[in-house]
Write a protein that holds these residues in place. Structure first.
Motif, PDB file in Angstrom:
ATOM      1  N   CYS A   1       2.497  -1.874  -9.625  1.00 29.75           N
ATOM      2  CA  CYS A   1       0.993  -1.407  -9.229  1.00 29.75           C
ATOM      3  C   CYS A   1       0.825  -0.248  -8.865  1.00 29.75           C
ATOM      4  O   CYS A   1       1.868   0.542  -8.712  1.00 29.75           O
ATOM      5  CB  CYS A   1       0.690  -2.412  -7.812  1.00 29.75           C
ATOM      6  SG  CYS A   1       0.963  -4.327  -7.852  1.00 29.75           S
ATOM      7  N   GLY A   2      -0.130   0.387  -8.898  1.00 30.49           N
ATOM      8  CA  GLY A   2      -0.467   1.642  -8.625  1.00 30.49           C
ATOM      9  C   GLY A   2       0.207   2.814  -9.243  1.00 30.49           C
ATOM     10  O   GLY A   2       0.312   2.725 -10.450  1.00 30.49           O
ATOM     11  N   THR A   3       0.931   3.717  -8.514  1.00 28.85           N
ATOM     12  CA  THR A   3       1.570   4.791  -9.157  1.00 28.85           C
ATOM     13  C   THR A   3       2.868   4.148  -9.925  1.00 28.85           C
ATOM     14  O   THR A   3       3.048   4.642 -11.078  1.00 28.85           O
ATOM     15  CB  THR A   3       2.188   5.503  -7.904  1.00 28.85           C
ATOM     16  OG1 THR A   3       0.964   6.179  -7.518  1.00 28.85           O
ATOM     17  CG2 THR A   3       3.231   6.372  -8.227  1.00 28.85           C
ATOM     18  N   ALA A   4       3.386   2.870  -9.322  1.00 29.75           N
ATOM     19  CA  ALA A   4       4.657   2.356  -9.965  1.00 29.75           C
ATOM     20  C   ALA A   4       4.105   1.723 -11.192  1.00 29.75           C
ATOM     21  O   ALA A   4       5.039   1.828 -12.555  1.00 29.75           O
ATOM     22  CB  ALA A   4       5.161   1.302  -9.125  1.00 29.75           C
TER      23      ALA A   4
ATOM     24  N   VAL B   1       8.904  -2.555 -11.431  1.00 30.27           N
ATOM     25  CA  VAL B   1       8.899  -1.173 -10.715  1.00 30.27           C
ATOM     26  C   VAL B   1       8.214  -1.425  -9.367  1.00 30.27           C
ATOM     27  O   VAL B   1       6.964  -1.663  -9.274  1.00 30.27           O
ATOM     28  CB  VAL B   1       8.545  -0.090 -11.426  1.00 30.27           C
ATOM     29  CG1 VAL B   1       8.858   1.305 -10.816  1.00 30.27           C
ATOM     30  CG2 VAL B   1       9.354  -0.090 -12.775  1.00 30.27           C
TER      31      VAL B   1
ATOM     32  N   GLN C   1       8.188   0.778  -5.206  1.00 31.62           N
ATOM     33  CA  GLN C   1       9.040   1.724  -4.174  1.00 31.62           C
ATOM     34  C   GLN C   1       9.415   0.715  -3.246  1.00 31.62           C
ATOM     35  O   GLN C   1      10.611   0.797  -2.654  1.00 31.62           O
ATOM     36  CB  GLN C   1       7.923   2.687  -3.834  1.00 31.62           C
ATOM     37  CG  GLN C   1       8.590   3.642  -2.791  1.00 31.62           C
ATOM     38  CD  GLN C   1       8.767   3.166  -1.429  1.00 31.62           C
ATOM     39  OE1 GLN C   1       9.914   3.613  -0.920  1.00 31.62           O
ATOM     40  NE2 GLN C   1       7.772   2.650  -0.809  1.00 31.62           N
TER      41      GLN C   1
ATOM     42  N   GLY D   1       9.588  -2.687  -2.926  1.00 36.16           N
ATOM     43  CA  GLY D   1      10.056  -3.881  -3.060  1.00 36.16           C
ATOM     44  C   GLY D   1       9.579  -5.093  -2.634  1.00 36.16           C
ATOM     45  O   GLY D   1      10.101  -6.064  -2.675  1.00 36.16           O
TER      46      GLY D   1
ATOM     47  N   THR E   1       5.999  -5.567  -2.616  1.00 37.61           N
ATOM     48  CA  THR E   1       4.478  -5.667  -3.269  1.00 37.61           C
ATOM     49  C   THR E   1       4.224  -7.067  -3.470  1.00 37.61           C
ATOM     50  O   THR E   1       4.941  -7.603  -4.472  1.00 37.61           O
ATOM     51  CB  THR E   1       4.129  -4.574  -4.229  1.00 37.61           C
ATOM     52  OG1 THR E   1       4.438  -3.283  -3.829  1.00 37.61           O
ATOM     53  CG2 THR E   1       2.686  -4.701  -4.719  1.00 37.61           C
TER      54      THR E   1
ATOM     55  N   VAL F   1       1.957   7.826   2.620  1.00 41.45           N
ATOM     56  CA  VAL F   1       1.264   6.561   2.063  1.00 41.45           C
ATOM     57  C   VAL F   1       1.220   6.841   0.478  1.00 41.45           C
ATOM     58  O   VAL F   1       1.446   6.061  -0.452  1.00 41.45           O
ATOM     59  CB  VAL F   1       0.064   6.175   2.535  1.00 41.45           C
ATOM     60  CG1 VAL F   1      -0.646   5.040   1.608  1.00 41.45           C
ATOM     61  CG2 VAL F   1       0.190   5.507   3.822  1.00 41.45           C
ATOM     62  N   ALA F   2       0.683   8.019   0.213  1.00 35.44           N
ATOM     63  CA  ALA F   2       0.818   8.223  -1.524  1.00 35.44           C
ATOM     64  C   ALA F   2       2.215   8.761  -1.950  1.00 35.44           C
ATOM     65  O   ALA F   2       2.793   9.448  -1.294  1.00 35.44           O
ATOM     66  CB  ALA F   2      -0.060   9.624  -1.650  1.00 35.44           C
ATOM     67  N   SER F   3       2.532   7.931  -2.849  1.00 35.94           N
ATOM     68  CA  SER F   3       3.792   7.764  -3.461  1.00 35.94           C
ATOM     69  C   SER F   3       4.120   9.457  -4.160  1.00 35.94           C
ATOM     70  O   SER F   3       3.110   9.679  -4.988  1.00 35.94           O
ATOM     71  CB  SER F   3       4.086   6.695  -4.444  1.00 35.94           C
ATOM     72  OG  SER F   3       5.454   6.677  -4.686  1.00 35.94           O
TER      73      SER F   3
ATOM     74  N   GLN G   1      11.330   6.964  -9.801  1.00 33.65           N
ATOM     75  CA  GLN G   1      11.112   5.934 -10.851  1.00 33.65           C
ATOM     76  C   GLN G   1      11.156   6.506 -12.046  1.00 33.65           C
ATOM     77  O   GLN G   1      11.836   5.864 -13.037  1.00 33.65           O
ATOM     78  CB  GLN G   1       9.777   5.353 -10.450  1.00 33.65           C
ATOM     79  CG  GLN G   1       9.668   4.602  -9.151  1.00 33.65           C
ATOM     80  CD  GLN G   1       8.359   4.211  -8.569  1.00 33.65           C
ATOM     81  OE1 GLN G   1       7.314   4.605  -9.274  1.00 33.65           O
ATOM     82  NE2 GLN G   1       8.253   3.322  -7.639  1.00 33.65           N
TER      83      GLN G   1
ATOM     84  N   LEU H   1      -5.264   9.191  -9.514  1.00 31.39           N
ATOM     85  CA  LEU H   1      -5.253   8.236  -8.337  1.00 31.39           C
ATOM     86  C   LEU H   1      -4.877   8.981  -6.961  1.00 31.39           C
ATOM     87  O   LEU H   1      -5.253   8.767  -5.950  1.00 31.39           O
ATOM     88  CB  LEU H   1      -4.092   7.271  -8.709  1.00 31.39           C
ATOM     89  CG  LEU H   1      -3.535   6.214  -7.809  1.00 31.39           C
ATOM     90  CD1 LEU H   1      -4.702   5.246  -7.169  1.00 31.39           C
ATOM     91  CD2 LEU H   1      -2.401   5.765  -7.910  1.00 31.39           C
ATOM     92  N   LYS H   2      -3.695  10.036  -7.160  1.00 28.95           N
ATOM     93  CA  LYS H   2      -3.447  10.721  -6.058  1.00 28.95           C
ATOM     94  C   LYS H   2      -4.614  11.512  -5.320  1.00 28.95           C
ATOM     95  O   LYS H   2      -4.679  11.545  -4.105  1.00 28.95           O
ATOM     96  CB  LYS H   2      -2.411  11.790  -6.532  1.00 28.95           C
ATOM     97  CG  LYS H   2      -1.096  11.918  -5.653  1.00 28.95           C
ATOM     98  CD  LYS H   2      -0.209  11.098  -5.637  1.00 28.95           C
ATOM     99  CE  LYS H   2      -0.345   9.656  -5.528  1.00 28.95           C
ATOM    100  NZ  LYS H   2       0.504   8.731  -5.873  1.00 28.95           N
TER     101      LYS H   2
ATOM    102  N   GLU I   1      -6.776   8.892  -3.647  1.00 35.44           N
ATOM    103  CA  GLU I   1      -6.546   8.210  -2.414  1.00 35.44           C
ATOM    104  C   GLU I   1      -6.370   9.070  -1.268  1.00 35.44           C
ATOM    105  O   GLU I   1      -6.648   8.726  -0.042  1.00 35.44           O
ATOM    106  CB  GLU I   1      -5.275   7.605  -2.714  1.00 35.44           C
ATOM    107  CG  GLU I   1      -3.953   8.104  -3.136  1.00 35.44           C
ATOM    108  CD  GLU I   1      -2.688   7.348  -3.233  1.00 35.44           C
ATOM    109  OE1 GLU I   1      -1.856   7.602  -3.922  1.00 35.44           O
ATOM    110  OE2 GLU I   1      -2.803   6.385  -2.792  1.00 35.44           O
TER     111      GLU I   1
HETATM  112  C1  F6R Z   1      -0.326   5.266  -4.553  1.00 40.66           C
HETATM  113  C2  F6R Z   1       0.592   4.436  -4.149  1.00 40.66           C
HETATM  114  C3  F6R Z   1       0.598   2.869  -4.493  1.00 40.66           C
HETATM  115  C4  F6R Z   1       1.613   2.331  -4.830  1.00 40.66           C
HETATM  116  C5  F6R Z   1       1.303   0.539  -5.190  1.00 40.66           C
HETATM  117  C6  F6R Z   1       2.812  -0.047  -5.240  1.00 40.66           C
HETATM  118  O1  F6R Z   1       0.260   6.722  -4.032  1.00 40.66           O
HETATM  119  O2  F6R Z   1       1.449   4.684  -3.549  1.00 40.66           O
HETATM  120  O3  F6R Z   1      -0.487   2.742  -5.760  1.00 40.66           O
HETATM  121  O4  F6R Z   1       2.476   2.927  -5.840  1.00 40.66           O
HETATM  122  O5  F6R Z   1       0.800   0.075  -3.783  1.00 40.66           O
HETATM  123  O6  F6R Z   1       3.562  -0.012  -4.351  1.00 40.66           O
HETATM  124  P1  F6R Z   1       5.000  -0.219  -4.606  1.00 40.66           P
HETATM  125  O7  F6R Z   1       5.774   0.672  -5.567  1.00 40.66           O
HETATM  126  O8  F6R Z   1       5.763  -0.191  -3.052  1.00 40.66           O
HETATM  127  O9  F6R Z   1       5.132  -1.639  -5.282  1.00 40.66           O
END
Ligand code: F6R
Length: 605
Positions: free
Chosen positions: A296-299, A342, A344, A346, A348, A394-396, A403, A480-481, A484
């Protein structure tokens, strides 16, 4: 998302609970509360907004007691109001909860027949009410909580506290993580070990389906089938759970700046000379015919980047999907497919559900995670750590580059195993990768020029990002960055798609960020950039010296990065994308580390 703490202590617990909740702030929340048992009586304090509001309330209305539970809530059922904030209390029971109780309406109807009506809009209050109901039938707290948990559908981590029971907490985990901390004559519960780090380094992670009856001196854990379970006590690295800004104004700034260091550490974890070493049972890429990547998202954007790598370097077909679509699409998984997830955190929810969908279908379940004890790591055949360290913003940011690093190493290994990359070419690429942390430092030095551009971008209503090939997922990540944390509407397109619609948006009020190293696709991207400029679009070109010399003349701003082999460009171009979002958000004065409505770990679907 929501955070949980619980303490059976030997001193007043309210300050400890608030302190522990502060360590969970990074997960994102919109209200907070604590409950304690004092002289046998349950009492609670709750407040909307930041924890400081709860602290202020506690100054005026202190809460005594040596046992208590606390919660930061990210609203799902019902608005962020004091009444909807946790802990929820029904008679002699107080409950904090992460996750969603899917059958709460049905349970509410049942409880209404017994004359019990809720005071909040939440699903959680139903859990407290049902437990209250079972206790009124004569069950003990442990029996009543157990009978309640048996009735719940959905995903949850729950902690119960009871009136008249100063030495009892009950914890249950299904779908949302929960850890028990062991102290000296004290016991703690937390939704992650980070919350408990200053209190203890001895942690027991509950398994899926576990329930625990906790006193100051004992923990009895039963598994999903009700059997006594022996879960290990692990010594956690205190350093790994350290949370401080190290002099930076925001965690995000610190985490962006940390990337050269964490990347170098991560590389050391995976490289032995010119060999890429994976933990656990080796993956035989000669037998793998297809990869399915889900996140999801950044991952997800990390996966999209990896698709280019795996297909171009290793000739391995890759399907990529966002987890929330994948899980309900019922995609066929063909023979010899590796399913790769993927995440961050683990944790989601959608990614975890997608992993479970693939469990009996794929040849191997591989995950790329930052949190080694997470559900996704634990449910994978092979979990590859990204070694980014705790990510609080919060922003990855650093998790994304880490990753990318692991996915690139995996693609290089696949290419070498499949005979598509000679040992010499592999050795050259690894040498460039080892030099990359130093090059990332040069990119970080471009902060000044990016900050200047960001001040103008902060005044815009819309921003477009364009890229081709490996820069397309990076453009998506940049957009996205920006959206958000600065709340500016930003969209990204593959440059070649511009003429198929988005070009209608271009006028002089729309900044267009073009990410284009001087690679084989450069000329094509520049043609698209010219089309933007011909319509008055204000271009911020992120490129290298050769690209700037060739196409940087008439653009609004140019950010010049060092040249790197094209395959490494995503790791480098992530830095200006992150810095642009960061400086724009700072210029706008938004809450950079905890942007509105967002949560760090999205444990509900
Ligand atoms: C954006 C962001 C989110 C996460 C997404 C998945 O900056 O952080 O889009 O990447 O919610 O989260 P994880 O990687 O924890 O599964």
């Amino acid at each position: 998302m929501c955070g949980i703490v619980g303490v059976l202590g030997n001193h007043e617990v309210a300050p400890t609970l608030v302190e522990a909740l502060k360590r969970l702030e990074y997960r994102g929340y919109d209200s907070a509360g604590i409950a304690t048992v004092n002289d046998g009586q349950l009492d609670r304090r709750r407040a909307v907004g930041k924890l400081v509001n709860l602290s202020d309330l506690l100054v005026h209305e202190p809460l005594a007691g040596k046992s208590g539970i606390g919660h930061t809530r990210w609203a799902t059922h019902g608005a962020p109001t004091t009444i909807n904030a946790h802990p929820h209390q029904a008679g002699p029971v107080a409950v904090v909860h992460n996750g969603i109780i899917e059958n709460f309406r049905e349970l509410r109807t049942e409880l209404a027949a017994h004359g019990l009506t809720p005071s909040s809009e939440t699903d959680t209050e139903t859990v407290a009410m049902l437990t209250q109901h079972h206790m009124s039938e004569g069950l003990s707290p442990v029996e009543a909580a157990g009978k309640t948990i048996d009735r719940l559908n959905g995903a949850f981590a729950l902690v119960f506290l009871f009136e008249g029971q100063d030495n009892l907490m009950i914890a249950a985990r299904r779908g949302s993580p929960l850890a028990i901390g062991h102290g000296d004559g004290e016991m703690y519960v937390g939704s992650d070990a980070i919350a408990l780090a200053p209190l203890t380094d001895r942690i027991t992670y509950l398994d899926e389906g576990d329930r625990a009856v906790i006193t100051r001196t004992s923990v009895e854990i039963r598994d999903a089938k009700g059997r006594l379970a022996n879960r290990a006590i692990k010594q956690i690295q205190m350093d790994a759970a350290r949370i401080d800004k190290a002099g930076y104004k925001h965690f995000m700034a610190k985490e962006i700046a940390e990337q050269p260091t964490v990347l170098a550490d991560a590389l050391r974890g995976y490289l032995d000379g010119d060999s890429i070493i994976l933990p656990g049972e080796p993956l035989d890429f000669t037998k793998i015919e297809r990869m399915t990547m889900v996140a999801c998202g950044t991952a997800f954007y990390a996966c999209l980047t990896a698709k280019y790598w795996f297909e171009q370097l290793a000739g391995l077909p890759v399907e990529v999907d966002v987890a929330s679509e994948f899980r309900y699409r019922e995609p066929p998984i063909t023979a010899n497919t590796v399913a790769l997830f993927v995440s961050q955190s683990g944790e989601t929810a959608d990614t975890l559900a997608a992993l479970r969908y693939c469990r009996e279908k794929a040849d191997r379940i591989v995950s790329v995670v930052n949190v080694a004890e997470s559900s996704i790591a634990r449910e994978s055949d092979l979990a590859l750590p990204i070694h980014a360290g705790v990510e609080v913003g919060v922003a990855s940011t650093k998790a994304f580059t880490c990753q990318l690093n692991v996915l690139l190493l995996l693609a290089l290994k696949a290419a070498a195993d499949r005979g598509r990359l000679s040992p010499e070419a592999l050795s050259d690429t690894l040498a460039s990768l080892r030099a990359l942390p130093g090059i990332l430092n040069v990119a970080l030095d471009r902060g000044g020029v990016i900050r200047k551009a960001a001040r103008r971008i902060a005044e815009s209503r819309d921003v477009l990002f364009l890229g081709r090939g490996l820069m397309y997922p990076l453009a998506l990540e940049g957009a996205l960055k920006l959206k958000e944390i600065s709340y500016i509407h930003a969209e990204a397109y593959a440059s070649g798609e511009l003429k198929h619609g988005p070009i209608a948006l271009i006028d002089k009020s729309v900044p267009v960020v073009v990410m284009a190293p001087r690679d084989t696709l450069f000329d094509k991207t520049v043609s698209n950039m010219q089309e933007v400029m011909a319509r008055g679009g204000k271009v911020l070109l992120i490129t290298d010296a050769a690209g700037a010399a060739e196409a940087g003349q008439d653009v609004w701003q140019t950010v010049i990065l060092p040249e790197v082999p094209p395959v490494l460009s995503p790791l480098l171009y992530a830095i200006p994308a992150q810095l642009l979002a960061y400086h724009t958000a700072v210029a706008k004065g938004t809450d950079v580390d905890q942007p509105r409505n967002l949560a760090k770990s999205v444990t509900v679907e």
